[in-house]
Design an enzyme around this catalytic site. Structure first.
Site, short mmCIF file in Angstrom:
data_model
loop_
_atom_site.label_atom_id
_atom_site.label_comp_id
_atom_site.label_asym_id
_atom_site.label_seq_id
_atom_site.Cartn_x
_atom_site.Cartn_y
_atom_site.Cartn_z
N TYR A 182 9.44 26.60 14.90
CA TYR A 182 8.20 27.22 14.23
C TYR A 182 7.58 28.35 15.53
O TYR A 182 6.81 28.98 14.98
CB TYR A 182 7.23 26.28 13.69
CG TYR A 182 6.62 25.33 14.41
CD1 TYR A 182 5.95 25.61 15.68
CD2 TYR A 182 6.14 24.14 13.77
CE1 TYR A 182 5.23 24.49 16.34
CE2 TYR A 182 5.62 23.20 14.29
CZ TYR A 182 5.05 23.40 15.58
OH TYR A 182 4.17 22.49 16.26
N LYS A 203 3.77 27.86 20.95
CA LYS A 203 5.10 27.66 21.19
C LYS A 203 5.63 28.96 21.52
O LYS A 203 6.53 29.16 22.26
CB LYS A 203 5.62 26.69 20.43
CG LYS A 203 5.24 25.19 20.13
CD LYS A 203 5.77 24.28 21.27
CE LYS A 203 5.51 22.97 21.10
NZ LYS A 203 6.02 21.98 22.11
C1 HXC Z 1 -8.72 18.79 12.66
C2 HXC Z 1 -8.73 17.82 14.82
C3 HXC Z 1 -7.73 16.83 14.69
C4 HXC Z 1 -7.15 16.67 13.24
C5 HXC Z 1 -8.28 16.63 16.45
N1 HXC Z 1 -8.96 17.85 15.99
N2 HXC Z 1 -7.35 16.22 15.81
N3 HXC Z 1 -9.28 18.85 14.03
N4 HXC Z 1 -7.77 17.52 12.56
N5 HXC Z 1 -6.18 15.72 12.98
C6 HXC Z 1 -9.96 18.60 16.65
C7 HXC Z 1 -11.02 17.75 16.89
O1 HXC Z 1 -12.06 17.51 16.17
C8 HXC Z 1 -11.81 18.55 18.22
O2 HXC Z 1 -12.62 19.74 17.56
C9 HXC Z 1 -10.63 19.02 19.01
O3 HXC Z 1 -9.51 19.22 17.99
C10 HXC Z 1 -10.42 18.35 20.13
O4 HXC Z 1 -10.05 17.17 19.71
P1 HXC Z 1 -10.31 15.73 20.82
O5 HXC Z 1 -9.44 14.62 20.43
O6 HXC Z 1 -11.54 15.95 21.55
O7 HXC Z 1 -9.17 16.54 22.10
P2 HXC Z 1 -8.09 15.73 22.97
O8 HXC Z 1 -8.58 14.39 23.11
O9 HXC Z 1 -8.00 16.71 24.32
O10 HXC Z 1 -6.85 15.50 22.06
C11 HXC Z 1 -6.07 16.75 21.89
C12 HXC Z 1 -5.27 16.73 20.65
C13 HXC Z 1 -4.49 15.16 20.32
C14 HXC Z 1 -4.26 17.73 20.53
C15 HXC Z 1 -6.48 16.98 19.65
O11 HXC Z 1 -4.19 15.11 18.96
C16 HXC Z 1 -3.42 14.96 21.27
O12 HXC Z 1 -3.92 14.43 22.60
N6 HXC Z 1 -2.45 14.79 21.25
C17 HXC Z 1 -1.52 14.54 22.03
C18 HXC Z 1 0.06 13.84 21.40
C19 HXC Z 1 0.58 14.61 20.28
O13 HXC Z 1 -0.11 15.51 19.75
N7 HXC Z 1 1.87 14.72 20.34
C20 HXC Z 1 2.36 15.48 19.19
C21 HXC Z 1 3.19 16.64 19.69
S1 HXC Z 1 4.30 17.18 18.60
P3 HXC Z 1 -14.15 19.67 17.22
O14 HXC Z 1 -14.54 21.13 16.93
O15 HXC Z 1 -14.54 18.33 16.37
O16 HXC Z 1 -14.92 19.45 18.82
C22 HXC Z 1 4.38 18.98 19.18
C23 HXC Z 1 5.55 19.65 18.58
C24 HXC Z 1 6.26 19.27 17.08
O17 HXC Z 1 3.97 19.53 19.77
C25 HXC Z 1 7.49 20.01 16.66
C26 HXC Z 1 7.92 19.30 15.26
C27 HXC Z 1 9.21 20.20 14.74
#
Ligand code: HXC
Length: 272
Positions: free
Chosen positions: A150, A165
């Protein structure tokens, strides 16, 4: 299949190495003879992953350095501790990512920044820090970025990740040319749907979504982390010595299918 010893005594740093693709790549590199540093934010999960790698690959040399790629000081520590333990860095895999599905108009500024800071800025911080070491050492090296298709198709529901990305694809091609003079190759892999990953949990959380997604994959199955690990090993090895600035798609043909496939009788079976 690459032979054991293909990466003998190379030093690899893998970000987001606690699970999924990162852990699978770290394991394959170790199996091929590399010293491996893994990094991730959750210290407990990171150390558990390192222990698991040590038990799965007898004789592996694995270092776990907790840290967040969004923090330049953590990245500097990652580089310093790897050099202290293993003396050099030959390979960097920018695999750490963050993602969640959210309509763009509802996405908060913090949500946007969280993902862009991990994916785009984190990739640059790590590439810059490791690239400087590689340039100073004068022995070349390999940087491999994990992106997604994407980056060029767009990703409805994941504007933050798709935009970040896309930036990483541009970074891959830019650094490939800038750093070719130092013998540093910079490439990327764009994996499609891979089961057993953080992306799988977030992007196809229900059986229904999973089945519908699978119908759109011409090869009629999901990828596995080891598929990515094997391709990554090839790209960072000397077998790919003439490859740089390339983005290799590994998605079972998913992105080329424009949604037409489901209107045909699908052939049974998975690829061998
Ligand atoms: C809406 C969201 C949300 C959700 C988080 N936020 N999750 N908003 N829907 N589901 C918002 C929060 O409300 C907050 O904003 C802000 O994002 C930061 O969230 P935190 O949890 O405080 O941040 P942090 O702890 O740094 O977490 C980062 C993250 C988290 C990206 C949000 O999901 C994470 O750490 N993920 C790591 C693992 C991951 O995602 N792996 C998958 C990668 S797949 P506010 O405004 O409320 O403060 C990939 C490619 C896929 O990348 C390709 C597929 C084909």
């Amino acid at each position: 299949m690459l032979q054991p010893g293909t990466l003998q005594d190379r030093v690899a740093v893998v970000t987001g190495g606690s699970s999924g693709l990162g852990k699978a790549m770290a394991e394959e590199f170790a199996r091929l003879g590399a010293f491996v540093t893994i990094t991730g934010r959750n210290e407990e999960r990171l150390h558990a992953a390192a222990q698991d790698l040590l038990s799965r690959v007898p004789g592996a040399r694995v270092l776990a350095v907790p840290g967040d790629v969004r923090r330049p000081e953590d990245v500097d520590r990652l580089v310093a501790e790897t050099k202290r333990a293993f003396g050099k860095i030959d390979i960097l895999v920018n695999n750490a990512a963050g993602n969640f599905v959210c309509p763009a108009e509802q996405l908060s500024i913090n949500g946007w920044n969280a993902v862009v800071n991990i994916v785009l800025n984190g990739t640059f911080y790590c590439s810059r820090a490791v690239g400087r070491e590689m340039i100073a050492a004068g022995k070349g090296g390999n940087i491999l970025n994990i992106v997604a298709t994407y980056a060029w198709t767009g990703g409805p529901g994941t504007v933050h990740s798709a935009a970040a990305k896309a930036g990483v694809v541009a970074m891959t091609r830019t650094l490939a040319v800038e750093w070719a003079r130092y013998g540093i190759r910079v490439n990327a892999i764009a994996p499609g749907p891979i089961e057993g990953t953080g992306a799988a949990e977030k992007l196809w959380p229900t059986k229904e979504i999973e089945e519908s997604l699978k119908r759109d994959i011409p090869l009629n199955c999901f990828g596995e982390p080891r598929d990515v690990a094997r391709l990554a090993s090839y790209i960072v090895s000397d077998y790919a010595r003439f490859m740089t600035g390339e983005v290799v798609t590994l998605d079972g043909g998913e992105w080329l299918n424009k949604g037409f496939l489901k209107h045909f009788e699908t052939a049974p079976g998975s690829p061998s």
